[in-house]
Structure formats: C-alpha cells, structure tokens
Design a protein around this motif. Structure first.
Motif, PDB file in Angstrom:
ATOM      1  N   CYS A  73       8.392  27.383   6.654  1.00 29.11           N
ATOM      2  CA  CYS A  73       8.864  27.636   5.606  1.00 29.11           C
ATOM      3  C   CYS A  73       9.211  28.920   5.103  1.00 29.11           C
ATOM      4  O   CYS A  73       9.672  29.252   3.892  1.00 29.11           O
ATOM      5  N   GLY A  74       8.440  29.850   5.574  1.00 32.79           N
ATOM      6  CA  GLY A  74       8.524  31.251   5.301  1.00 32.79           C
ATOM      7  C   GLY A  74       8.082  31.503   3.810  1.00 32.79           C
ATOM      8  O   GLY A  74       6.840  31.144   3.421  1.00 32.79           O
ATOM      9  N   ASN A  75       8.627  32.174   3.151  1.00 28.78           N
ATOM     10  CA  ASN A  75       8.355  32.214   1.616  1.00 28.78           C
ATOM     11  C   ASN A  75       8.817  31.243   0.776  1.00 28.78           C
ATOM     12  O   ASN A  75       8.491  31.531  -0.423  1.00 28.78           O
ATOM     13  N   VAL A 116       8.450  20.818  -4.845  1.00 27.94           N
ATOM     14  CA  VAL A 116       8.054  21.304  -3.647  1.00 27.94           C
ATOM     15  C   VAL A 116       6.609  21.565  -3.600  1.00 27.94           C
ATOM     16  O   VAL A 116       5.620  21.544  -4.353  1.00 27.94           O
ATOM     17  N   SER A 117       6.191  21.400  -2.121  1.00 25.98           N
ATOM     18  CA  SER A 117       4.852  21.925  -1.823  1.00 25.98           C
ATOM     19  C   SER A 117       4.488  22.424  -0.838  1.00 25.98           C
ATOM     20  O   SER A 117       5.607  22.326   0.298  1.00 25.98           O
ATOM     21  N   PHE A 118       3.804  23.416  -0.311  1.00 26.96           N
ATOM     22  CA  PHE A 118       3.512  24.242   0.731  1.00 26.96           C
ATOM     23  C   PHE A 118       2.175  23.957   1.451  1.00 26.96           C
ATOM     24  O   PHE A 118       1.294  24.038   0.746  1.00 26.96           O
ATOM     25  N   ARG A 119       1.899  23.723   2.671  1.00 28.16           N
ATOM     26  CA  ARG A 119       0.872  23.769   3.389  1.00 28.16           C
ATOM     27  C   ARG A 119       0.769  24.596   4.688  1.00 28.16           C
ATOM     28  O   ARG A 119       1.607  25.057   5.215  1.00 28.16           O
ATOM     29  N   PHE A 120      -0.637  25.013   5.001  1.00 30.88           N
ATOM     30  CA  PHE A 120      -0.857  25.658   6.189  1.00 30.88           C
ATOM     31  C   PHE A 120      -0.793  24.742   7.106  1.00 30.88           C
ATOM     32  O   PHE A 120      -1.914  23.609   7.311  1.00 30.88           O
ATOM     33  N   ALA A 121      -0.127  24.686   8.289  1.00 31.39           N
ATOM     34  CA  ALA A 121      -0.087  23.586   9.239  1.00 31.39           C
ATOM     35  C   ALA A 121       0.791  24.004  10.423  1.00 31.39           C
ATOM     36  O   ALA A 121       1.673  24.780  10.308  1.00 31.39           O
TER      37      ALA A 121
END
Length: 275
Positions: A73-75, A116-121
């Motif tokens: 997803c980049g930034n 939106v949500s962002f995860r380390f994966a």
C-alpha cells in the motif's frame, strides 16, 4: 526473470524505510508509483500518478461497500483515493514500518479515513480469511517478492470467486543482456527488487496461481517520463544529504534514469479474475 538473491520482506521493508528517511518516497509527487501520460505530456507528476491509480480502479469493477485489498500500500494514497472516490472499503498491507506510519498519518487527514485500514503483513502469508475481499490490486509490489506465484496464489485465496486482481509492474520487453545487464542488476540491488518479469512470465505466474487473465497491456511509453521525474528529485534530495545516504540516493537516481531510457524497459497493466 532475472532475480536478485536474498530479497526478503525484511530487506524490502528496510530499503523503503531508508528511502523514506531520506525523503525519496515523495519523488513522484506523493505517490510511490509511476505516473501515466497519454495526450497531455505537460500533466504534472502528481496528477499523472493519480491517473495511474484511477486506471487501476477502473479495472476493478467497483461497487459501493465492497472490500478491497491493496497489496503493497505504500504511503496509503492510492487506497485513500480509491476508497473515497468509489465508496469502498480498503485494507492495505506493507512490509515497511515507515510506510505504515505514513499511511496511518495520511488516513487521519482524509475524508476516507473511516473506509481504510493499514496493516504490517507479508503478501505470501496474508492474515485474512478465505474469500473475504471482493478484489485486490498490487501497484509495483510483486516485483519485490521472490516467489511471486505464491503471493498471487495467496491473494487469490483471500479474494472471492469472481473477484478481480489488478497489477501494475515493471517488465522486460526483451531480456537485458550484455552491458545492459549492469543497469538491470543495479536496479535489482538498489531497489531490493526480487525480479522483473517479461510479459510472458507475468502471464505464466498468474496462470500457475489460478488466475484467469483478462487483460495484459504494456503501457511503458505512457509511464516512461516518470523515471526522469524521479531521478531529478532523487538528485535534489542527495545534494542535501551527507554520506553514505547521499551516495545511495545518487546511485538510485542514475539507475532510475538509465532504466527509464532503455527501450527494453516496459510496464504492464494487468487485469485478472478469480474463476
């Protein structure tokens, strides 16, 4: 596919963290991917990169409230743009801690923050249930993954039957040989790229992972100006840094410029479907 040994999620994440610390991840106007120019060569780089995001969205067959996965997803800007424009929900994943923090920051200031949500994966080991997404996209992220077939199969697992996958990525129109290999090998090393496929290799990996190919188009000429924009921005950034960061960013600029000018450097826009 020419492959870079030793590329891993950790090394890719660390490379993006280094570029982020140097400010180089904003070289393309905010997005961390190429721009698209068609009939307007004077289009600003910021608008051109948004146009590439819009090309991806147009191929996802989006409907309100769908759930989408952004692989790499980049930034977070593409996820926020697509979520806001199409009233969909997007989960983005990245292997860079810096990118994750930046994506969360971008979301905080966006009208689409609740979608939106962002995860380390890691793309080859996704922490999601089977078929839980209506579609997915991967903008310039597969090239960092050593086993692209495994990643594509894992993405297929979490996308429902009938869901689409859109991929944009570098390609070798013809294999780089002889002295040209120096440019390619440098790109692989500096940018922690596992490999750059030929169009046929892209097709083969999608088929091996169980995706039905709907479209594969080389838009290399429409994105080529991006490399010059990025190289110029990198050189400006390098001038403000001290060693060794200045040398690393300068080398990245030279390689970006050389790769972008090479006639074998293409760029694919791919649409596939889970049957």
């Amino acid at each position: 596919m020419t492959q870079q040994p030793g590329t891993s999620p950790d090394s890719v994440g660390q490379a993006y963290d280094v570029f982020a610390d140097a400010g180089a991840t904003t070289a393309l106007g905010g997005n961390i991917h190429v721009g698209y120019w068609d009939d307007d060569p004077g289009l600003p780089i910021t608008e051109a990169t948004d146009r590439l995001t819009d090309l991806v969205a147009a191929r996802l067959d989006l409907r309100p409230d769908q759930r989408l996965l952004d692989v790499g997803c980049g930034n977070g800007l593409p996820a926020l743009r697509i979520a806001g424009a199409h009233d969909v929900r997007v989960t983005g994943i990245t292997v860079s801690h810096q990118q994750l923090a930046q994506a969360d920051k971008e979301a905080d200031g966006s009208d689409a923050r609740d979608r939106v949500s962002f995860r380390f994966a890691d793309a080859v080991d996704l922490p999601f249930d089977d078929g839980c997404f209506d579609g997915a996209w991967a903008i310039e992220s597969l090239l960092h993954i050593t086993d692209q077939t495994a990643a594509l199969a894992e993405i297929r697992r979490v996308v429902r039957p009938g869901g689409r996958l859109v991929v944009t990525d570098l390609c070798q129109r013809q294999p780089f040989t002889g002295e040209d290999r120096t440019v390619l090998d440098g790109m692989l090393d500096v940018y922690e790229i596992a490999g750059i496929n030929t169009p046929d290799e892209h097709r083969a990996r999608l088929a091996e992972a169980g995706w039905q190919l709907l479209e594969l188009t080389d838009i290399g000429e429409q994105v080529r100006a991006s490399y010059g924009h990025a190289a110029a921005a990198f050189r400006t950034i390098a001038a403000s840094l001290e060693a060794p960061a200045a040398e690393q960013i300068s080398a990245a600029a030279d390689l970006m410029d050389a790769f972008g000018k090479h006639p074998h450097a293409g760029y694919v826009l791919i649409t596939a479907q889970r049957t």
